[in-house]
Scaffold this motif. Structure first.
Motif, PDB file in Angstrom:
ATOM      1  N   SER A  17       0.804  -1.217   0.000  1.00 10.76           N
ATOM      2  CA  SER A  17       0.000   0.000   0.000  1.00 10.76           C
ATOM      3  C   SER A  17       0.841   1.272   0.000  1.00 10.76           C
ATOM      4  CB  SER A  17      -0.926   0.013   1.216  1.00 10.76           C
ATOM      5  OG  SER A  17      -0.160   0.079   2.419  1.00 10.76           O
ATOM      6  N   CYS A  18       2.120   1.155   0.367  1.00 11.69           N
ATOM      7  CA  CYS A  18       2.915   2.377   0.479  1.00 11.69           C
ATOM      8  C   CYS A  18       4.251   2.312  -0.243  1.00 11.69           C
ATOM      9  CB  CYS A  18       3.147   2.729   1.953  1.00 11.69           C
ATOM     10  SG  CYS A  18       4.176   1.553   2.836  1.00 11.69           S
ATOM     11  N   LEU A  19       4.591   1.159  -0.856  1.00  8.79           N
ATOM     12  CA  LEU A  19       5.872   1.119  -1.557  1.00  8.79           C
ATOM     13  C   LEU A  19       5.833   0.156  -2.738  1.00  8.79           C
ATOM     14  CD1 LEU A  19       7.455  -1.741  -0.576  1.00  8.79           C
ATOM     15  CD2 LEU A  19       7.690  -0.419   1.525  1.00  8.79           C
ATOM     16  N   ASP A  20       6.715   0.421  -3.688  1.00  8.58           N
ATOM     17  CA  ASP A  20       6.938  -0.449  -4.855  1.00  8.58           C
ATOM     18  C   ASP A  20       8.386  -0.911  -4.837  1.00  8.58           C
ATOM     19  OD1 ASP A  20       4.411  -0.412  -6.088  1.00  8.58           O
ATOM     20  OD2 ASP A  20       4.815   1.572  -6.958  1.00  8.58           O
ATOM     21  N   CYS A  21       8.582  -2.151  -5.261  1.00  8.18           N
ATOM     22  CA  CYS A  21       9.937  -2.687  -5.317  1.00  8.18           C
ATOM     23  C   CYS A  21      10.224  -3.140  -6.747  1.00  8.18           C
ATOM     24  CB  CYS A  21      10.098  -3.845  -4.333  1.00  8.18           C
ATOM     25  SG  CYS A  21      11.778  -4.497  -4.229  1.00  8.18           S
ATOM     26  N   GLY A  22      11.029  -2.354  -7.476  1.00  3.63           N
ATOM     27  CA  GLY A  22      11.295  -2.668  -8.869  1.00  3.63           C
ATOM     28  C   GLY A  22      12.197  -3.867  -9.059  1.00  3.63           C
ATOM     29  N   SER A  23      13.197  -4.028  -8.174  1.00  5.76           N
ATOM     30  CA  SER A  23      14.160  -5.119  -8.330  1.00  5.76           C
ATOM     31  C   SER A  23      13.620  -6.456  -7.833  1.00  5.76           C
ATOM     32  CB  SER A  23      15.458  -4.784  -7.598  1.00  5.76           C
ATOM     33  OG  SER A  23      15.197  -4.591  -6.213  1.00  5.76           O
ATOM     34  N   LEU A  27       8.685  -8.870  -2.983  1.00  3.00           N
ATOM     35  CA  LEU A  27       9.098  -8.591  -1.593  1.00  3.00           C
ATOM     36  C   LEU A  27       7.992  -7.955  -0.760  1.00  3.00           C
ATOM     37  CD1 LEU A  27      11.169  -8.440   0.665  1.00  3.00           C
ATOM     38  CD2 LEU A  27      12.082  -6.346  -0.378  1.00  3.00           C
ATOM     39  N   PRO A  28       7.278  -6.915  -1.257  1.00  2.00           N
ATOM     40  CA  PRO A  28       6.249  -6.301  -0.402  1.00  2.00           C
ATOM     41  C   PRO A  28       5.156  -7.273   0.041  1.00  2.00           C
ATOM     42  CG  PRO A  28       6.781  -4.849  -2.231  1.00  2.00           C
ATOM     43  CD  PRO A  28       7.456  -6.157  -2.515  1.00  2.00           C
ATOM     44  N   ILE A  29       4.688  -8.121  -0.877  1.00  2.00           N
ATOM     45  CA  ILE A  29       3.610  -9.026  -0.505  1.00  2.00           C
ATOM     46  C   ILE A  29       4.108 -10.152   0.402  1.00  2.00           C
ATOM     47  CG2 ILE A  29       3.796 -10.556  -2.519  1.00  2.00           C
ATOM     48  CD1 ILE A  29       0.691 -10.587  -2.530  1.00  2.00           C
ATOM     49  N   GLN A  30       5.352 -10.599   0.189  1.00  2.00           N
ATOM     50  CA  GLN A  30       5.919 -11.606   1.082  1.00  2.00           C
ATOM     51  C   GLN A  30       6.090 -11.036   2.488  1.00  2.00           C
ATOM     52  OE1 GLN A  30       6.294 -14.713   0.723  1.00  2.00           O
ATOM     53  NE2 GLN A  30       7.427 -15.365  -1.079  1.00  2.00           N
ATOM     54  N   ASP A 426      18.384 -15.371   2.402  1.00  2.00           N
ATOM     55  CA  ASP A 426      19.420 -16.105   1.693  1.00  2.00           C
ATOM     56  C   ASP A 426      19.296 -15.861   0.182  1.00  2.00           C
ATOM     57  OD1 ASP A 426      17.496 -17.979   0.563  1.00  2.00           O
ATOM     58  OD2 ASP A 426      17.433 -18.917   2.545  1.00  2.00           O
ATOM     59  N   GLN A 427      20.287 -16.332  -0.553  1.00  2.00           N
ATOM     60  CA  GLN A 427      20.345 -16.048  -1.980  1.00  2.00           C
ATOM     61  C   GLN A 427      19.173 -16.671  -2.733  1.00  2.00           C
ATOM     62  OE1 GLN A 427      22.714 -13.954  -3.112  1.00  2.00           O
ATOM     63  NE2 GLN A 427      21.570 -13.949  -5.046  1.00  2.00           N
ATOM     64  N   ILE A 433      12.029 -13.942  -5.029  1.00  2.00           N
ATOM     65  CA  ILE A 433      11.145 -12.773  -4.937  1.00  2.00           C
ATOM     66  C   ILE A 433      11.436 -11.746  -6.030  1.00  2.00           C
ATOM     67  CG2 ILE A 433      10.730 -13.029  -2.469  1.00  2.00           C
ATOM     68  CD1 ILE A 433      12.791 -10.868  -1.936  1.00  2.00           C
ATOM     69  N   GLN A 434      12.337 -12.090  -6.948  1.00  2.00           N
ATOM     70  CA  GLN A 434      12.535 -11.225  -8.109  1.00  2.00           C
ATOM     71  C   GLN A 434      11.418 -11.416  -9.141  1.00  2.00           C
ATOM     72  OE1 GLN A 434      16.522 -12.278  -9.368  1.00  2.00           O
ATOM     73  NE2 GLN A 434      17.397 -10.480  -8.350  1.00  2.00           N
ATOM     74  N   ALA A 435      10.636 -12.490  -8.978  1.00  2.00           N
ATOM     75  CA  ALA A 435       9.500 -12.726  -9.875  1.00  2.00           C
ATOM     76  C   ALA A 435       8.360 -11.792  -9.506  1.00  2.00           C
ATOM     77  CB  ALA A 435       9.051 -14.180  -9.766  1.00  2.00           C
ATOM     78  N   PRO A 436       7.535 -11.437 -10.463  1.00  2.00           N
ATOM     79  CA  PRO A 436       6.358 -10.602 -10.161  1.00  2.00           C
ATOM     80  C   PRO A 436       5.445 -11.289  -9.157  1.00  2.00           C
ATOM     81  CG  PRO A 436       6.751 -10.709 -12.523  1.00  2.00           C
ATOM     82  CD  PRO A 436       7.653 -11.720 -11.903  1.00  2.00           C
ATOM     83  N   PRO A 437       4.634 -10.528  -8.419  1.00  2.00           N
ATOM     84  CA  PRO A 437       3.775 -11.110  -7.380  1.00  2.00           C
ATOM     85  C   PRO A 437       2.877 -12.226  -7.869  1.00  2.00           C
ATOM     86  CG  PRO A 437       3.806  -8.734  -7.203  1.00  2.00           C
ATOM     87  CD  PRO A 437       4.539  -9.069  -8.451  1.00  2.00           C
TER      88      PRO A 437
END
Length: 446
Positions: A17-23, A27-30, A426-427, A433-437
């Motif tokens: 709701s408050c941030l986007d993660c391009g890379s 990550l936000p939904i996880q 971890d790697q 999490i680089q995949a789209p939601p």
């Protein structure tokens, strides 16, 4: 015995709701998913009866440990910090976060009701609340490990089981102190005003000092036979105390006394830091402030007892009695000095002791006196024994407490608080999490 701290609770919140993660788009939904698990665990813990809260602590700890790497990954992205793996996370803040936490270390303006929630406008204080809650949970796990040592209704713990319980509790306390030192170092670099006492750097340092003091006292308790002897004396099922007198090596009594003085110094530092925290954003919980004062005084009283044990084993029962009465003076108790019969003060003291025993049995808010009642019992047991010996065999004058207190040395440390190693993704997780939601793998449901 650690203070019966209360775990905070929090509102629901979605990082998306408050941030986007391009890379790392997932990550936000996880992070939101794992945060939801933490919120549910804290809510369930709060609503459970005291006897069930002990078993729910493991769930709280595991849920926070699972959420923490994702939260720190978000924090690293917002602060443009490279992860230890060398990865960079690009995050753009869309709006100010809308997060609420209910503090538990701030003084309650309305007794009997929960503190009002505070709103966070920075994710940095989300980090502080989450990790501080982990520290609080570790302290409560330490209390759970120690509780069987003080119960008088069930079977008395053997020497090996007792040592194991104390070692486990000590490990939890040192881990909590490490976490709070980590949070204090982070918070000292922030420029915005903390939303409440609970997340100020001063409170983090105070909690770390408190845990350090309690862990130091546990290092003494591990080899201190007298509290166990007093507990056996009051046990409804154990009679071993009738046949086996407690012993303590002479060479260690003086060392134990100096460790107790170090614990007292840590407690005094914690109390001072609480005042510092309260001066900026509100008052600290009055019960916790009283506990710190009791912890300081009880630690000094225990040091006096060990100085007395050292003197008595050296052949001076009179000096030993003087140290015991100096210990009673430290905790605000008047020495009996052969008084007989019942008195109102004695009757009141017995009621307080019985009330504390019932709290231990019910696993409720026991230990708020920082072990003062227990220490008074031990000192009075030794005072009665040594006074009888001095009156019938030695007949030497007892030195005044103030003369002995002026001879106290400085404290001695036994624990060093290790730097906290914050958990990181971890790697394999970073790559996932680089995949789209919509294609990301979400392993935990909210």
């Amino acid at each position: 015995m650690p203070f019966p701290l209360v775990l905070p609770t929090t509102s629901s919140f979605s990082f998306s709701s408050c941030l986007d993660c391009g890379s790392h788009p997932s990550l936000p939904i996880q992070a939101s998913t794992y945060r939801g698990v933490v919120r549910d665990a804290l809510k369930k813990h709060k609503r459970s009866p005291p006897s069930s809260q002990i078993s729910s602590l493991a769930t709280v700890v595991s849920s926070i440990n699972a959420y923490a790497p994702y939260l720190l990954a978000v924090d690293a992205g917002l602060s443009d910090t490279t992860l230890p793996s060398g990865d960079s996370i690009n995050i753009a803040l869309k709006s100010i976060p809308d997060i609420e936490w209910r503090p538990t270390l701030s003084d309650n303006p309305i007794p009997g009701r929960d503190n009002p929630r505070v709103k966070l406008t920075s994710l940095e204080y989300e980090v502080t609340f989450v990790f501080s809650t982990l520290g609080l949970a570790y302290v409560l796990q330490a209390r759970a490990a120690l509780q069987p040592l003080y119960t008088t209704a069930g079977d008395f713990m053997g020497t090996q089981e007792r040592a194991q319980a104390i070692t486990t509790a000590m490990k939890h306390l040192l881990e909590a102190a490490s976490i709070w030192n980590y949070l204090a170092a982070r918070g000292e670099h922030l420029s915005n005003r903390p939303p409440c006492v609970d997340v100020t750097p001063a409170m983090m340092r105070a909690l770390a000092s408190t845990a350090h003091a309690e862990a130091t006292l546990l290092a003494v308790l591990k080899d201190d036979p007298y509290p166990a002897a007093v507990a056996q004396d009051r046990s409804k099922t154990d009679k071993e105390w009738m046949f086996k007198a407690p012993e303590i090596p002479k060479v260690r009594a003086n060392i134990y006394a100096r460790l107790c003085l170090a614990a007292s110094e840590h407690a005094a530092k914690a109390a001072s830091l609480c005042q510092s925290a309260a001066s900026s954003v509100g008052k600290t919980d009055s019960g916790f402030v009283r506990y710190l004062e009791d912890l300081r005084r009880t630690s000094r009283a225990r040091a006096c007892r060990f100085f007395g044990i050292d003197a008595e084993m050296g052949g001076s029962a009179a000096d030993g009695i003087g140290w015991l009465r100096a210990g009673l003076q430290e905790v605000g108790v008047e020495a009996k000095e052969n008084k007989k019969g019942l008195s109102f003060s004695r009757f009141k003291k017995d009621l307080v002791e019985k009330r504390e025993d019932r709290r231990v049995e019910k696993e409720a808010a026991w230990g708020t006196d920082a072990g003062k009642i227990e220490e008074i019992r031990v000192i009075e047991m030794l005072d009665a024994k040594w006074t009888k010996i001095n009156d019938t065999m030695n007949t030497r004058p007892i030195p005044p407490p103030n003369t002995l207190l002026s001879q106290m040395p400085s404290g001695r440390e036994i624990h060093s608080i290790k730097p906290y190693e914050a958990p990181m993704l971890d790697q394999n997780t970073l790559e996932s999490i680089q995949a789209p939601p919509e294609r990301g793998i979400i392993s935990v449901t909210s």
